[in-house]
Design a protein around this motif. Structure first.
Motif, PDB file in Angstrom:
ATOM      1  N   SER A  38     -11.719 -21.945  44.835  1.00  0.00           N
ATOM      2  CA  SER A  38     -11.834 -22.156  42.364  1.00  0.00           C
ATOM      3  C   SER A  38     -11.229 -21.115  42.093  1.00  0.00           C
ATOM      4  O   SER A  38     -10.941 -20.535  42.720  1.00  0.00           O
ATOM      5  CB  SER A  38     -13.264 -22.591  42.370  1.00  0.00           C
ATOM      6  OG  SER A  38     -13.801 -21.816  42.540  1.00  0.00           O
ATOM      7  N   ILE A  39      -9.820 -21.791  41.234  1.00  0.00           N
ATOM      8  CA  ILE A  39      -9.534 -20.599  40.059  1.00  0.00           C
ATOM      9  C   ILE A  39      -9.798 -20.775  38.290  1.00  0.00           C
ATOM     10  O   ILE A  39      -9.809 -21.918  38.282  1.00  0.00           O
ATOM     11  CB  ILE A  39      -8.443 -20.597  40.165  1.00  0.00           C
ATOM     12  CG1 ILE A  39      -7.568 -19.929  39.991  1.00  0.00           C
ATOM     13  CG2 ILE A  39      -6.927 -22.223  40.097  1.00  0.00           C
ATOM     14  CD1 ILE A  39      -6.271 -18.486  40.622  1.00  0.00           C
ATOM     15  N   ALA A  40      -9.732 -19.835  37.974  1.00  0.00           N
ATOM     16  CA  ALA A  40     -10.005 -20.089  36.559  1.00  0.00           C
ATOM     17  C   ALA A  40      -8.831 -18.592  35.889  1.00  0.00           C
ATOM     18  O   ALA A  40      -9.120 -17.735  35.591  1.00  0.00           O
ATOM     19  CB  ALA A  40     -10.965 -19.651  35.871  1.00  0.00           C
ATOM     20  N   CYS A  41      -7.992 -19.351  34.934  1.00  0.00           N
ATOM     21  CA  CYS A  41      -6.612 -18.479  34.128  1.00  0.00           C
ATOM     22  C   CYS A  41      -6.515 -19.283  32.952  1.00  0.00           C
ATOM     23  O   CYS A  41      -5.886 -19.148  32.585  1.00  0.00           O
ATOM     24  CB  CYS A  41      -5.347 -18.737  34.677  1.00  0.00           C
ATOM     25  SG  CYS A  41      -5.876 -18.395  36.692  1.00  0.00           S
ATOM     26  N   PRO A  42      -7.784 -18.556  32.293  1.00  0.00           N
ATOM     27  CA  PRO A  42      -7.823 -19.073  30.616  1.00  0.00           C
ATOM     28  C   PRO A  42      -6.236 -18.457  29.674  1.00  0.00           C
ATOM     29  O   PRO A  42      -6.496 -18.666  28.942  1.00  0.00           O
ATOM     30  CB  PRO A  42      -8.800 -18.009  30.482  1.00  0.00           C
ATOM     31  CG  PRO A  42      -9.438 -17.419  31.298  1.00  0.00           C
ATOM     32  CD  PRO A  42      -9.094 -17.687  32.463  1.00  0.00           C
ATOM     33  N   SER A  43      -6.182 -17.318  30.354  1.00  0.00           N
ATOM     34  CA  SER A  43      -5.199 -16.601  29.844  1.00  0.00           C
ATOM     35  C   SER A  43      -4.589 -15.947  30.950  1.00  0.00           C
ATOM     36  O   SER A  43      -4.600 -16.330  31.525  1.00  0.00           O
ATOM     37  CB  SER A  43      -5.330 -15.636  28.623  1.00  0.00           C
ATOM     38  OG  SER A  43      -6.070 -14.473  29.326  1.00  0.00           O
ATOM     39  N   ILE A  44      -3.093 -14.944  29.824  1.00  0.00           N
ATOM     40  CA  ILE A  44      -2.255 -14.314  31.518  1.00  0.00           C
ATOM     41  C   ILE A  44      -2.894 -13.459  31.783  1.00  0.00           C
ATOM     42  O   ILE A  44      -3.030 -12.998  33.098  1.00  0.00           O
ATOM     43  CB  ILE A  44      -1.114 -13.854  30.841  1.00  0.00           C
ATOM     44  CG1 ILE A  44      -0.294 -15.003  30.357  1.00  0.00           C
ATOM     45  CG2 ILE A  44      -0.483 -12.632  31.261  1.00  0.00           C
ATOM     46  CD1 ILE A  44       1.349 -14.492  29.067  1.00  0.00           C
ATOM     47  N   SER A  45      -4.525 -12.546  31.960  1.00  0.00           N
ATOM     48  CA  SER A  45      -5.110 -11.936  31.902  1.00  0.00           C
ATOM     49  C   SER A  45      -6.302 -12.508  31.847  1.00  0.00           C
ATOM     50  O   SER A  45      -6.780 -12.094  30.656  1.00  0.00           O
ATOM     51  CB  SER A  45      -4.813 -10.115  32.164  1.00  0.00           C
ATOM     52  OG  SER A  45      -5.599  -9.601  32.487  1.00  0.00           O
ATOM     53  N   PRO A  46      -7.153 -12.425  31.879  1.00  0.00           N
ATOM     54  CA  PRO A  46      -7.200 -11.810  34.033  1.00  0.00           C
ATOM     55  C   PRO A  46      -7.969 -13.768  34.284  1.00  0.00           C
ATOM     56  O   PRO A  46      -7.823 -14.371  33.706  1.00  0.00           O
ATOM     57  CB  PRO A  46      -8.738 -10.918  34.194  1.00  0.00           C
ATOM     58  CG  PRO A  46      -9.484 -11.441  32.903  1.00  0.00           C
ATOM     59  CD  PRO A  46      -8.684 -11.724  32.113  1.00  0.00           C
ATOM     60  N   CYS A  47      -6.955 -13.527  35.898  1.00  0.00           N
ATOM     61  CA  CYS A  47      -7.547 -14.934  35.996  1.00  0.00           C
ATOM     62  C   CYS A  47      -8.491 -14.473  37.920  1.00  0.00           C
ATOM     63  O   CYS A  47      -8.737 -13.338  38.011  1.00  0.00           O
ATOM     64  CB  CYS A  47      -6.583 -15.646  37.408  1.00  0.00           C
ATOM     65  SG  CYS A  47      -5.169 -16.517  35.889  1.00  0.00           S
ATOM     66  N   VAL A  48      -9.558 -14.620  37.877  1.00  0.00           N
ATOM     67  CA  VAL A  48     -11.054 -15.442  38.634  1.00  0.00           C
ATOM     68  C   VAL A  48     -10.565 -16.256  39.486  1.00  0.00           C
ATOM     69  O   VAL A  48     -10.023 -17.484  39.493  1.00  0.00           O
ATOM     70  CB  VAL A  48     -11.946 -15.382  38.031  1.00  0.00           C
ATOM     71  CG1 VAL A  48     -13.119 -15.160  38.471  1.00  0.00           C
ATOM     72  CG2 VAL A  48     -12.230 -14.298  37.075  1.00  0.00           C
TER      73      VAL A  48
END
Length: 182
Positions: free
Chosen positions: A71-81
Motif C-alpha cells: 500500500s502507499i499514501a502520498c497526500p502531498s509531495i512530502s511525505p509519502c508512506v
C-alpha cells in the motif's frame, strides 16, 4: 496506469515501464494537483512521477524494500508512506529520490496492506488481521507511530481519513468503523 485530469472525460494510459508487469497493489496521488503520483508493486518496487500523465520516461522505478510492498499514501509531495511486510512502513520526505525511503518497523505488526493519510497531519495503517498503527507526524520515525491494537476481527479492506480527526474503515466481515480523534 490510467490517468485523467477530469474523471468525466476519457482516461489515458500512461505506461510506467516497458519491463514491469501490471501488478501494482496501490497507487496514490498528492492532493490539489501537486503533480506527484506513486505506485507500489508486490516485488519491492515503487514507481514515482512528478508528471503522472506524461510518457513512461517520467516514471522512476526503484527497488526500495527488501520485502513485498502492499500500500502507499502520498497526500502531498512530502511525505509519502508505503506499507510493507514484517510490520514495516517506508517513509520518504522526497519520494522521487529512490534512496530517500527509510523503514520504520513497528513491533508486533503484520504486513501493512491498507494505508491512508490526510494531508501530513494523520496517517492510518492497517494490516490483514485488523490491527492498526496511527501517526500524526508520519515522517517522524518509529516514535511517531503508535500501535492502536485490533480494530476489527476481519481484515481491513478499505480506509479513508477525509479530515485530520476522522477515519472510516471497511472490513471483510462487513463492518464499517468510524474513528474520531479526541
Amino acid at each position: 496506469a490510467y490517468t485523467t485530469s477530469n474523471p468525466a472525460e476519457p482516461w489515458r494510459i500512461a505506461r510506467i515501464s516497458s519491463t514491469l508487469q501490471a501488478n501494482s497493489y496501490s497507487i496514490s496521488c498528492a492532493a490539489g494537483g501537486a503533480g506527484l503520483c506513486a505506485a507500489v508493486e508486490f516485488d519491492r518496487r515503487i514507481a514515482v512521477t512528478a508528471n503522472p500523465s506524461a510518457a513512461p520516461a517520467t516514471w522512476q522505478v526503484a527497488v526500495v524494500s527488501s520485502s513485498a510492498l502492499h500500500s502507499i499514501a502520498c497526500p502531498s509531495i512530502s511525505p509519502c508512506v508505503a506499507g510493507a511486510d514484517g510490520g514495516r512502513l517506508l517513509v520518504s520526505r522526497s519520494p522521487t529520490v529512490p534512496g530517500s525511503w527509510k523503514a520504520v518497523r513497528i513491533p508486533g505488526a503484520y504486513p501493512y496492506t491498507q494505508l491512508t493519510c490526510h494531508a501530513t497531519s494523520l496517517c492510518l495503517a492497517t494490516d490483514e488481521f485488523g490491527f492498526a498503527a496511527l501517526s500524526t507526524a508520519p515522517a517522524g520515525g518509529v516514535s511517531a507511530w503508535h500501535r492502536q491494537g485490533r480494530i476489527s476481527t476481519g481484515s481491513i479492506t478499505a480506509l479513508s481519513c477525509p479530515t485530520s480527526r476522522l477515519c472510516f474503515v471497511g472490513t471483510s466481515t462487513d463492518e464499517e468503523i468510524i474513528g474520531t480523534a479526541g
